[in-house]
Design an enzyme around this catalytic site. Structure first.
Site, PDB file in Angstrom:
ATOM      1  N   LEU A   1       6.597  -1.679  -2.829  1.00  0.00           N
ATOM      2  CA  LEU A   1       6.178  -2.704  -3.775  1.00  0.00           C
ATOM      3  C   LEU A   1       5.158  -3.578  -3.064  1.00  0.00           C
ATOM      4  O   LEU A   1       5.254  -3.799  -1.849  1.00  0.00           O
ATOM      5  CB  LEU A   1       7.367  -3.575  -4.226  1.00  0.00           C
ATOM      6  CG  LEU A   1       8.428  -2.941  -5.131  1.00  0.00           C
ATOM      7  CD1 LEU A   1       9.550  -3.945  -5.393  1.00  0.00           C
ATOM      8  CD2 LEU A   1       7.829  -2.459  -6.435  1.00  0.00           C
ATOM      9  N   ASP A   2       4.194  -4.101  -3.823  1.00  0.00           N
ATOM     10  CA  ASP A   2       3.218  -5.024  -3.230  1.00  0.00           C
ATOM     11  C   ASP A   2       3.921  -6.242  -2.648  1.00  0.00           C
ATOM     12  O   ASP A   2       5.016  -6.623  -3.083  1.00  0.00           O
ATOM     13  CB  ASP A   2       2.231  -5.508  -4.299  1.00  0.00           C
ATOM     14  CG  ASP A   2       1.301  -4.414  -4.785  1.00  0.00           C
ATOM     15  OD1 ASP A   2       1.246  -3.348  -4.140  1.00  0.00           O
ATOM     16  OD2 ASP A   2       0.634  -4.634  -5.813  1.00  0.00           O
ATOM     17  N   LYS A   3       3.266  -6.890  -1.715  1.00  0.00           N
ATOM     18  CA  LYS A   3       3.806  -8.089  -1.077  1.00  0.00           C
ATOM     19  C   LYS A   3       4.259  -9.124  -2.101  1.00  0.00           C
ATOM     20  O   LYS A   3       5.345  -9.702  -1.980  1.00  0.00           O
ATOM     21  CB  LYS A   3       2.747  -8.707  -0.161  1.00  0.00           C
ATOM     22  CG  LYS A   3       3.140 -10.045   0.449  1.00  0.00           C
ATOM     23  CD  LYS A   3       2.003 -10.638   1.263  1.00  0.00           C
ATOM     24  CE  LYS A   3       2.357 -12.034   1.763  1.00  0.00           C
ATOM     25  NZ  LYS A   3       1.243 -12.639   2.536  1.00  0.00           N
TER      26      LYS A   3
ATOM     27  N   THR B   1       4.930  -8.718  -5.336  1.00  0.00           N
ATOM     28  CA  THR B   1       5.749  -8.201  -6.432  1.00  0.00           C
ATOM     29  C   THR B   1       7.217  -8.292  -6.040  1.00  0.00           C
ATOM     30  O   THR B   1       7.587  -7.951  -4.919  1.00  0.00           O
ATOM     31  CB  THR B   1       5.386  -6.736  -6.746  1.00  0.00           C
ATOM     32  OG1 THR B   1       4.000  -6.662  -7.076  1.00  0.00           O
ATOM     33  CG2 THR B   1       6.214  -6.204  -7.902  1.00  0.00           C
TER      34      THR B   1
END
Length: 255
Positions: free
Chosen positions: A59-61, A63
């Site tokens: 997951l993105d930082k 998110t």
């Protein structure tokens, strides 16, 4: 993150995998510049196994939400194969600026790297990799809209680029939308469905809404009752798991 802090974020556990609720603002793994990462805390999630669990996806930082970990090598390989085959269904919630005129739709736009100097930044690119997203409006409030997003592919920054390409960027996205002072990206991995066992129903897990998204979601129709239902279902599942464990302990197999 301490053992108690990450244990409080454990959403699901069985012999093969864990699902944890990743906080927004913390990268899943340490980057080239170092610094704290969510992965640093996985040592607290061994539960008797000799090695730390490992990431089955990313997951993105910024998110938040459902993040799947494999508890050992074979489980991790199986989970990564399921993700690669597109058999794991992911549902995200986002607050976007503006919003679509329609109530649901489908985005089919390939994505490629923006340029070599921008790292993982992406753009719509006809020569890029296929990327598809289904979306549905869950609520509207003033200048914002609450969307359900279902990525059918797993490209980097897919949901962020796709929403921006339709002129409803995700709120507080400093790369593809407009940065908002003191605000964090309003993108949350709400639910995941994992068909880990061939002879059993898929494992269904949901993560409650993070605090930083509650105000705009509430303005778009979200209520805390939705998360209370998630917590109730989780408590019921945990109680059933304990009941089965007690039954197994009380009825050991005959020698």
């Amino acid at each position: 993150m301490t053992a108690d802090e990450i244990s409080a974020r454990l959403l699901y556990r069985d012999g093969l995998m864990l699902v944890v609720d990743k906080p927004a603002g913390l990268p899943v793994h340490r980057g080239p510049k170092g610094g704290e990462s969510f992965e640093d805390s996985f040592k607290h999630l061994r539960f008797g196994l000799p090695r730390d669990p490992a990431l089955a996806h990313r997951l993105d930082k910024d998110t938040s939400g459902c993040l799947v970990l494999g508890r050992h090598r074979k489980a991790l390989e199986k989970l990564m194969k399921l993700f690669k085959q597109g058999r794991i269904a992911k549902t995200y919630w986002a607050v976007v600026q503006g919003g679509p005129a329609e109530d649901e739709g489908f985005i089919d736009l390939p994505l490629g790297r923006l340029d070599a100097t921008r790292g993982w930044w992406m753009k719509v690119d006809p020569a890029g990799q296929p990327a598809q997203t289904r979306w549905r409006v869950l609520g509207r409030g003033g200048d914002f809209c609450w969307l359900e997003l279902k990525p059918l592919t797993g490209r980097t920054h897919q949901l962020r680029v796709h929403c921006a390409s339709q002129n409803f960027p995700i709120f507080a996205d400093p790369i593809y939308g407009v940065a908002a002072p003191d605000q964090t990206l309003h993108l949350h991995a709400r639910a995941i469905s994992i068909p880990i066992s061939a002879n059993k129903p898929a494992v269904e897990v949901e993560a409650c809404v993070p605090d930083h998204m509650k105000a705009l979601l509430a303005a778009s129709g979200w209520t805390p009752a939705l998360d209370e239902a998630v917590l109730a279902a989780r408590r019921a599942r945990e109680a059933e798991q304990l009941r089965r464990a007690d039954e197994s302990a009380s009825n050991p197999p005959e020698a």
